[in-house]
Design an enzyme around this catalytic site. Structure first.
Site, PDB file in Angstrom:
ATOM      1  N   HIS A 115       5.752   1.701 -11.469  1.00 21.96           N
ATOM      2  CA  HIS A 115       5.440   0.568 -10.605  1.00 21.96           C
ATOM      3  C   HIS A 115       5.767   0.944  -9.175  1.00 21.96           C
ATOM      4  CE1 HIS A 115       5.379  -3.525  -9.017  1.00 21.96           C
ATOM      5  NE2 HIS A 115       4.644  -3.811 -10.073  1.00 21.96           N
ATOM      6  N   ASP A 133       2.576  -4.686 -18.219  1.00 20.25           N
ATOM      7  CA  ASP A 133       1.368  -4.410 -18.999  1.00 20.25           C
ATOM      8  C   ASP A 133       1.638  -3.652 -20.286  1.00 20.25           C
ATOM      9  OD1 ASP A 133      -0.425  -5.612 -17.235  1.00 20.25           O
ATOM     10  OD2 ASP A 133      -0.292  -3.896 -15.905  1.00 20.25           O
TER      11      ASP A 133
HETATM   12  N1  ACO Z   1       2.655   8.397 -15.944  1.00 22.08           N
HETATM   13  C1  ACO Z   1       2.999   9.618 -15.486  1.00 22.08           C
HETATM   14  N2  ACO Z   1       3.394   9.867 -14.220  1.00 22.08           N
HETATM   15  C2  ACO Z   1       3.431   8.817 -13.369  1.00 22.08           C
HETATM   16  C3  ACO Z   1       3.092   7.516 -13.780  1.00 22.08           C
HETATM   17  C4  ACO Z   1       2.701   7.321 -15.126  1.00 22.08           C
HETATM   18  N3  ACO Z   1       2.355   6.105 -15.560  1.00 22.08           N
HETATM   19  N4  ACO Z   1       3.214   6.676 -12.732  1.00 22.08           N
HETATM   20  C5  ACO Z   1       3.621   7.406 -11.699  1.00 22.08           C
HETATM   21  N5  ACO Z   1       3.754   8.710 -12.078  1.00 22.08           N
HETATM   22  C6  ACO Z   1       4.236   9.814 -11.245  1.00 22.08           C
HETATM   23  C7  ACO Z   1       3.138  10.260 -10.275  1.00 22.08           C
HETATM   24  O1  ACO Z   1       2.352  11.298 -10.822  1.00 22.08           O
HETATM   25  C8  ACO Z   1       3.956  10.695  -9.081  1.00 22.08           C
HETATM   26  O2  ACO Z   1       4.438  12.008  -9.351  1.00 22.08           O
HETATM   27  P1  ACO Z   1       4.695  13.059  -8.130  1.00 22.08           P
HETATM   28  O3  ACO Z   1       5.851  12.492  -7.362  1.00 22.08           O
HETATM   29  O4  ACO Z   1       5.025  14.326  -8.833  1.00 22.08           O
HETATM   30  O5  ACO Z   1       3.418  13.104  -7.340  1.00 22.08           O
HETATM   31  C9  ACO Z   1       5.157   9.759  -9.078  1.00 22.08           C
HETATM   32  O6  ACO Z   1       5.301   9.316 -10.438  1.00 22.08           O
HETATM   33  C10 ACO Z   1       4.973   8.545  -8.188  1.00 22.08           C
HETATM   34  O7  ACO Z   1       3.743   7.909  -8.549  1.00 22.08           O
HETATM   35  P2  ACO Z   1       2.755   7.261  -7.513  1.00 22.08           P
HETATM   36  O8  ACO Z   1       1.385   7.221  -8.106  1.00 22.08           O
HETATM   37  O9  ACO Z   1       2.911   7.927  -6.167  1.00 22.08           O
HETATM   38  O10 ACO Z   1       3.357   5.813  -7.414  1.00 22.08           O
HETATM   39  P3  ACO Z   1       2.605   4.554  -6.924  1.00 22.08           P
HETATM   40  O11 ACO Z   1       3.633   3.617  -6.491  1.00 22.08           O
HETATM   41  O12 ACO Z   1       1.541   4.904  -5.940  1.00 22.08           O
HETATM   42  O13 ACO Z   1       1.843   4.039  -8.237  1.00 22.08           O
HETATM   43  C11 ACO Z   1       1.335   2.890 -10.231  1.00 22.08           C
HETATM   44  C12 ACO Z   1       2.291   2.998  -9.030  1.00 22.08           C
HETATM   45  C13 ACO Z   1      -0.118   2.804  -9.747  1.00 22.08           C
HETATM   46  C14 ACO Z   1       1.643   1.594 -10.978  1.00 22.08           C
HETATM   47  C15 ACO Z   1       1.536   4.114 -11.143  1.00 22.08           C
HETATM   48  O14 ACO Z   1       2.863   4.146 -11.628  1.00 22.08           O
HETATM   49  C16 ACO Z   1       0.538   4.142 -12.301  1.00 22.08           C
HETATM   50  O15 ACO Z   1      -0.576   4.623 -12.146  1.00 22.08           O
HETATM   51  N6  ACO Z   1       0.951   3.618 -13.502  1.00 22.08           N
HETATM   52  C17 ACO Z   1       0.066   3.529 -14.623  1.00 22.08           C
HETATM   53  C18 ACO Z   1      -0.868   2.322 -14.434  1.00 22.08           C
HETATM   54  C19 ACO Z   1      -0.153   0.993 -14.618  1.00 22.08           C
HETATM   55  O16 ACO Z   1       0.614   0.807 -15.557  1.00 22.08           O
HETATM   56  N7  ACO Z   1      -0.425   0.040 -13.709  1.00 22.08           N
HETATM   57  C20 ACO Z   1       0.132  -1.300 -13.770  1.00 22.08           C
HETATM   58  C21 ACO Z   1       0.973  -1.581 -12.578  1.00 22.08           C
HETATM   59  S1  ACO Z   1       1.776  -3.121 -12.753  1.00 22.08           S
HETATM   60  C22 ACO Z   1       0.594  -4.276 -12.471  1.00 22.08           C
HETATM   61  O17 ACO Z   1      -0.383  -4.101 -11.808  1.00 22.08           O
HETATM   62  C23 ACO Z   1       0.823  -5.551 -13.129  1.00 22.08           C
END
Ligand code: ACO
EC number: 2.3.3.16
Length: 403
Positions: free
Chosen positions: A279, A337
């Site tokens: 998140h 989720d």
């Molecule tokens: N699985 C594996 N790795 C992940 C995940 C994941 N679900 N989420 C983040 N990471 C990693 C990224 O690859 C990144 O790694 P790095 O530092 O080596 O580049 C690091 O964690 C940070 O992730 P970001 O994408 O930069 O974080 P951001 O805050 O932009 O994204 C998000 C947040 C979009 C929710 C992300 O965690 C994600 O895609 N999760 C899966 C989708 C999801 O569950 N979305 C629901 C969000 S809650 C809602 O809308 C109700």
């Protein structure tokens, strides 16, 4: 916190912040999140208490007006919402214009966007009365439209609202009642649906809420703004994650395949992510996920699916991920989720409806944030800047001279 709103005017400089990770776009009194501690408060009240003790319409009132209602205010509010649950009969024609295999979210974006064509008398955003009528209309009509999207999707006749039922029971009935059969309200499932609505009611400046505010900042009408929010919510990184999370759990299928998917999620050359994990704001357990997990147990029990194999996959996946150095280092925890998909499936919804249910519940948050923005005298049209990285100025070359 540094207020840099006059930076450009005074120095000609502006900040570069893709994804708005460090930029507040507004002041708000509605929702507070402490992502490090895993705290979520609506108007100061913890989500755990609202979900346990309140009902969704009470939370709607709280988000809109800033205080919990008295008994008389609650009765009046419930009545006013109930009064608006029907949609204009001509809207039925809208539905029959969609392909029947259309995704229900596509139907929602189109139908909600069209509401301003039917309810002209609540589109004057300078009139507080019209704004409140539009707000009540949105909260009241969203379940009706969502249920119509579901019925159209499965090829069944629309079921009209039955206004002596509570909000969640009425919605479940509009979705699952069929002609020639008596529909019996199951109070455990209605309560679970209501709690799921509460969990999704608002979440401060997430992507879809920011979209609603940005659209609204131009003076667009509330129905158009909410349609913009629905469109944004649809994405798999946001509201579409509940559908994606369940699809992922089904793809994993069994506990023994979890390590393979954990490794894929860690592999930077693989676009796969653990859906329902991570998140932008929570760097701790999403408090909504804990309540959702409890709700999942209740729904699975009540529907006779207490041994759902997907639940075993989800619980084991969470356990393995939370002990994995990659997830620990990046502070990736289950979000709301992660368990909602299993719960909604047990309630009887197909995956294509999951994000629709999220949109239904989030409507009150969008509309409360929209009202707050309109009433804020310091708000201006939202207009982000950019860092231009394209070609420098050059002269037009006539078509025949281009190589
Ligand atoms: N699985 C594996 N790795 C992940 C995940 C994941 N679900 N989420 C983040 N990471 C990693 C990224 O690859 C990144 O790694 P790095 O530092 O080596 O580049 C690091 O964690 C940070 O992730 P970001 O994408 O930069 O974080 P951001 O805050 O932009 O994204 C998000 C947040 C979009 C929710 C992300 O965690 C994600 O895609 N999760 C899966 C989708 C999801 O569950 N979305 C629901 C969000 S809650 C809602 O809308 C109700």
């Amino acid at each position: 916190v540094v207020d840099i709103s006059t930076l450009y005017k005074e120095t000609g400089m502006f900040t570069y912040d893709p994804g708005f990770t460090s930029t507040a776009s507004c002041e708000s009194k509605i929702t507070y999140i402490d992502g490090d501690e895993g705290v979520l408060l609506h108007r100061g009240y913890p989500i755990e208490q609202l979900a346990e003790k309140g009902d969704f319409l009470e939370v709607c009132y709280l988000l809109l007006y800033g205080e919990l209602p008295t008994a008389a205010q609650k009765k009046d509010f419930d009545y006013r919402v109930t009064h608006h649950t029907m949609v204009h009969e001509q809207m039925n024609r809208f539905f029959t214009g969609y392909r029947r295999d259309a995704h229900p979210m596509a139907v929602m974006v189109g139908t909600v966007g069209a509401l301003s064509a039917f309810y002209h008398d609540s589109t004057d955003i300078t009139d507080p009365h019209q704004r409140m009528v539009a707000s009540l209309r949105m909260i009241a009509k969203m379940p009706t439209i969502a249920a119509m999207a579901y019925k159209y999707h499965v090829g069944q006749p629309f079921v009209y609202p039955k206004n002596d039922l509570d909000y969640a029971s009425n919605f479940l009935r509009m979705c699952f009642a069929v002609p020639c059969e008596e529909y019996k309200v199951n109070l455990v499932l209605s309560r679970a649906m209501d709690r799921i609505f509460i969990l999704h009611a608002d979440h401060e400046q997430n992507a879809s809420t920011s979209t609603v505010r940005l659209a609204g900042s131009s003076g667009a009408n509330p129905f158009a703004c909410i349609a913009a929010g629905i469109a944004c919510l649809w994405g798999p990184a946001h509201g579409g994650a509940n559908e994606a999370a369940l699809n992922m759990l089904m793809e994993i299928g069994s506990v023994d395949r979890i390590p393979e998917y954990i490794e894929r999620a860690k592999d930077k050359n693989d676009p796969f992510r653990l859906m329902g994990f991570g998140h932008r704001v929570y760097k701790n357990y999403d408090p909504r996920a804990k309540i959702m997990q409890k709700t999942m147990y209740e729904v699975l029990e009540a529907t006779g699916h207490a041994d759902d194999p997907l639940m075993q996959v989800a619980l084991e996946l969470e356990k393995i991920a939370l002990n994995d150095p990659y997830f620990i280092e990046k502070k990736l925890y289950p979000n709301v989720d992660f368990y909602s998909g299993i719960t909604l499936r047990a309630l009887g919804f197909p995956t294509t409806m999951f994000t629709v249910l999220f949109a239904l519940a989030r409507t009150v948050g969008w509309i409360a944030q929209w009202n707050e923005m309109i009433e804020d005298p310091s708000q201006r049209i939202g207009r982000p800047r950019q860092l231009y990285t394209g070609a420098p100025q050059r002269d037009y070359v006539p078509l025949g001279n281009r190589s």
